[in-house]
Scaffold this active site. Structure first.
Site, short mmCIF file in Angstrom:
data_model
loop_
_atom_site.label_atom_id
_atom_site.label_comp_id
_atom_site.label_asym_id
_atom_site.label_seq_id
_atom_site.Cartn_x
_atom_site.Cartn_y
_atom_site.Cartn_z
N ARG A 220 -7.72 17.19 6.73
CA ARG A 220 -8.51 17.65 5.56
C ARG A 220 -9.81 18.30 6.01
O ARG A 220 -10.46 17.82 6.95
CB ARG A 220 -8.84 16.46 4.65
CG ARG A 220 -7.65 15.92 3.92
CD ARG A 220 -8.03 14.73 3.05
NE ARG A 220 -7.04 13.68 3.21
CZ ARG A 220 -7.27 12.39 3.03
NH1 ARG A 220 -8.47 11.97 2.66
NH2 ARG A 220 -6.31 11.51 3.20
N LEU B 287 -13.51 5.96 10.19
CA LEU B 287 -13.00 7.18 10.82
C LEU B 287 -11.54 7.00 11.22
O LEU B 287 -11.23 6.54 12.33
CB LEU B 287 -13.84 7.52 12.06
CG LEU B 287 -15.36 7.62 11.87
CD1 LEU B 287 -16.04 7.91 13.20
CD2 LEU B 287 -15.72 8.67 10.84
N HIS C 65 -11.92 4.66 0.00
CA HIS C 65 -12.00 3.72 1.14
C HIS C 65 -12.88 2.52 0.81
O HIS C 65 -13.45 1.89 1.70
CB HIS C 65 -12.61 4.39 2.40
CG HIS C 65 -11.68 5.32 3.12
ND1 HIS C 65 -12.15 6.41 3.84
CD2 HIS C 65 -10.34 5.33 3.26
CE1 HIS C 65 -11.12 7.04 4.38
NE2 HIS C 65 -10.00 6.41 4.04
N GLU D 135 -8.09 -3.55 5.69
CA GLU D 135 -8.02 -3.33 4.24
C GLU D 135 -7.05 -4.32 3.58
O GLU D 135 -7.30 -4.80 2.48
CB GLU D 135 -7.59 -1.89 3.96
CG GLU D 135 -8.69 -0.90 4.29
CD GLU D 135 -8.22 0.54 4.30
OE1 GLU D 135 -7.57 0.94 5.29
OE2 GLU D 135 -8.50 1.28 3.34
N GLY E 33 -9.27 4.00 13.12
CA GLY E 33 -8.63 4.27 14.41
C GLY E 33 -9.55 4.99 15.39
O GLY E 33 -9.60 4.65 16.58
N ARG F 27 -2.77 -1.82 -3.40
CA ARG F 27 -3.89 -0.89 -3.26
C ARG F 27 -3.66 0.22 -4.27
O ARG F 27 -2.61 0.87 -4.25
CB ARG F 27 -3.92 -0.31 -1.85
CG ARG F 27 -4.92 0.80 -1.72
CD ARG F 27 -4.82 1.43 -0.36
NE ARG F 27 -5.73 2.55 -0.26
CZ ARG F 27 -5.41 3.71 0.29
NH1 ARG F 27 -4.22 3.90 0.80
NH2 ARG F 27 -6.29 4.68 0.36
N ARG G 19 -6.73 11.02 20.25
CA ARG G 19 -6.39 10.64 21.63
C ARG G 19 -5.99 11.87 22.45
O ARG G 19 -6.46 12.07 23.57
CB ARG G 19 -5.20 9.66 21.64
CG ARG G 19 -5.61 8.23 21.49
CD ARG G 19 -4.42 7.39 21.21
NE ARG G 19 -3.82 7.78 19.92
CZ ARG G 19 -3.07 6.99 19.18
NH1 ARG G 19 -2.80 5.79 19.58
NH2 ARG G 19 -2.58 7.40 18.03
N ASN H 41 0.86 -1.18 0.00
CA ASN H 41 0.00 0.00 0.00
C ASN H 41 0.90 1.23 0.00
O ASN H 41 1.45 1.61 1.02
CB ASN H 41 -0.88 -0.06 1.26
CG ASN H 41 -1.80 1.14 1.37
OD1 ASN H 41 -1.68 2.11 0.61
ND2 ASN H 41 -2.71 1.09 2.32
P1 ADP Z 1 -5.09 6.14 8.97
O1 ADP Z 1 -6.13 6.85 8.16
O2 ADP Z 1 -3.79 6.87 9.02
O3 ADP Z 1 -4.97 4.65 8.68
P2 ADP Z 1 -6.11 5.24 11.57
O4 ADP Z 1 -7.26 4.43 11.12
O5 ADP Z 1 -4.92 4.55 12.14
O6 ADP Z 1 -5.65 6.28 10.46
O7 ADP Z 1 -6.67 6.27 12.66
C1 ADP Z 1 -5.91 7.30 13.19
C2 ADP Z 1 -6.75 8.08 14.18
O8 ADP Z 1 -7.24 7.20 15.19
C3 ADP Z 1 -5.98 9.18 14.91
O9 ADP Z 1 -6.75 10.39 14.94
C4 ADP Z 1 -5.85 8.64 16.32
O10 ADP Z 1 -5.82 9.66 17.24
C5 ADP Z 1 -7.14 7.85 16.45
N1 ADP Z 1 -7.05 6.89 17.56
C6 ADP Z 1 -6.29 5.79 17.68
N2 ADP Z 1 -6.45 5.23 18.87
C7 ADP Z 1 -7.34 5.99 19.56
C8 ADP Z 1 -7.92 5.95 20.87
N3 ADP Z 1 -7.63 4.99 21.73
N4 ADP Z 1 -8.81 6.91 21.21
C9 ADP Z 1 -9.11 7.90 20.34
N5 ADP Z 1 -8.61 8.00 19.09
C10 ADP Z 1 -7.74 7.07 18.71
#
Ligand code: ADP
Length: 344
Positions: free
Chosen positions: A214, A182, A153, A330, A300, A64, A257, A7
């Site tokens: 974004r 998300l 996505h 994915e 995430g 991907r 977080r 990817n």
């Molecule tokens: P990407 O699009 O880069 O693959 P991810 O699906 O890994 O992104 O998601 C990243 C987001 O998830 C970040 O905003 C991160 O802060 C949030 N995140 C990860 N773990 C937690 C958590 N325990 N609580 C709140 N948000 C989280």
């Protein structure tokens, strides 16, 4: 059988090696900051070298590919014609398709005999009807310039659909859900009878929800105002809307977080704006679907933040709808697509 998934993002490369059909992950590597000024890794070619993988020992590689345009409505085995078509789509995805092509080229050079498969982020949304994918701009701009909503996505939304159907004990073709991916990038999809019928990302992955960096939906006149009145170049505007906006633009950081831990007004406002946008999309998609089996949280933020989930669901209109949390995968979905193609 060993199948690798590559990817290539604009500045990242994720690599996973699977044993199939068991689905066991044999290797999982990620390289970041590719091509950035302080990074020793100048391009995706060097990033692949850096993986130290002997591609000749692998049976197939799935890539991907972000933009499949209108041409690719499903995954395909890569040949010269497919490469040319992905190249033709570069104007629609200038940051992503070149990186994806570079990955394909390097693997082809290292192991010319192994099959490579392209899995497109846009393909799941090929079922969008014209009323869903057309923008209300001069019609010929769709016909001549392919300006339309594509949606992204797709591998994630499709994976979430299949997992949710299993959880609900329903056939995929009978499942009506709203899936929320998300992550740093974020999108929502209205799935009717197992098919994507609307989605929040559009011509590019910039449209829709408030994301990490974004903006999501804005009045397009703002981009013109930034250029004509504030003196930014189109490249600078592109950078502002893609890299300096969203949660980052609103409160100075994009890690949910950290934002959740903060007590200041700006952090709270940023989360409220993000949550409100998600609620508006869910409401709109409930109208389109009429029957909704579940609202599915993933990515995430969707998987980990109970604060975001509860804030989103805290609305009378949603109170009788089932909420599910499903971990997206994915790469596993891409491997499954590869197996399908190889079995053909
Ligand atoms: P990407 O699009 O880069 O693959 P991810 O699906 O890994 O992104 O998601 C990243 C987001 O998830 C970040 O905003 C991160 O802060 C949030 N995140 C990860 N773990 C937690 C958590 N325990 N609580 C709140 N948000 C989280």
């Amino acid at each position: 059988m060993k199948i690798a998934v590559i990817n290539c993002g604009s500045a990242t490369l994720k690599f996973k090696l699977f044993d199939m059909p068991s689905g066991k992950v044999l290797e999982d590597k990620e390289i970041e900051h590719i091509g950035e000024s302080n990074s020793p890794i100048r391009n995706h070619c060097e990033a692949i070298e850096h993986l130290h993988v002997d591609f000749k020992t692998i049976d197939a590689v799935g890539h991907r590919v972000v933009h499949g345009g209108e041409k690719f409505v499903e995954s395909v085995r890569i040949d010269a014609e497919v490469i040319a078509a992905i190249k033709d789509l570069i104007p629609l995805a200038p940051l992503h398709n070149p990186a994806n092509l570079e990955g394909i080229k390097v693997v082809g050079q290292k192991a010319p005999d192994i099959p490579q498969i392209a899995v497109f982020d846009t393909a799941f949304h090929a079922t969008l009807k014209k009323e869903a994918f057309m923008y209300a701009i001069p019609f010929e701009m769709y016909e001549k310039n392919q300006i339309r909503r594509y949606g992204f996505h797709g591998t994630s939304h499709f994976y979430l659909l299949k997992e949710t159907a299993k959880l609900l004990g329903k056939k995929v073709a009978d499942t009506n859900i709203i899936t929320l991916h998300l992550g740093n990038g974020a999108s929502v999809c209205a799935i009717k009878n197992g098919k994507s019928c609307d989605t929040s990302m559009g011509f590019t992955p910039l449209e829709g929800l408030v994301m990490g960096t974004r903006s999501g939906d804005i009045d397009p006149a703002i981009a013109l105002f930034m250029q004509d009145e504030l003196g930014f170049s189109s490249q600078e505007v592109n950078n502002i809307l893609n890299k300096k906006s969203g949660l980052f633009g609103l409160c100075g950081e994009n890690d949910v977080r950290n934002i959740e831990q903060r007590d200041d007004k700006q952090a709270k406002l940023a989360l409220s704006i993000m949550v409100r946008r998600i609620q508006k999309y869910i409401g709109a998609y409930m109208v389109l679907l009429e029957d909704v089996d579940a609202i599915v949280f993933s990515g995430g933020i969707g998987e980990n933040s109970s604060y975001v989930r509860e804030s989103v669901m805290n609305n009378k209109i949603f109170k009788n709808i089932r909420m599910l949390v499903v971990k997206t995968d994915e790469e596993l979905e891409i491997v499954n697509e590869c197996l399908k193609i190889l079995e053909k």
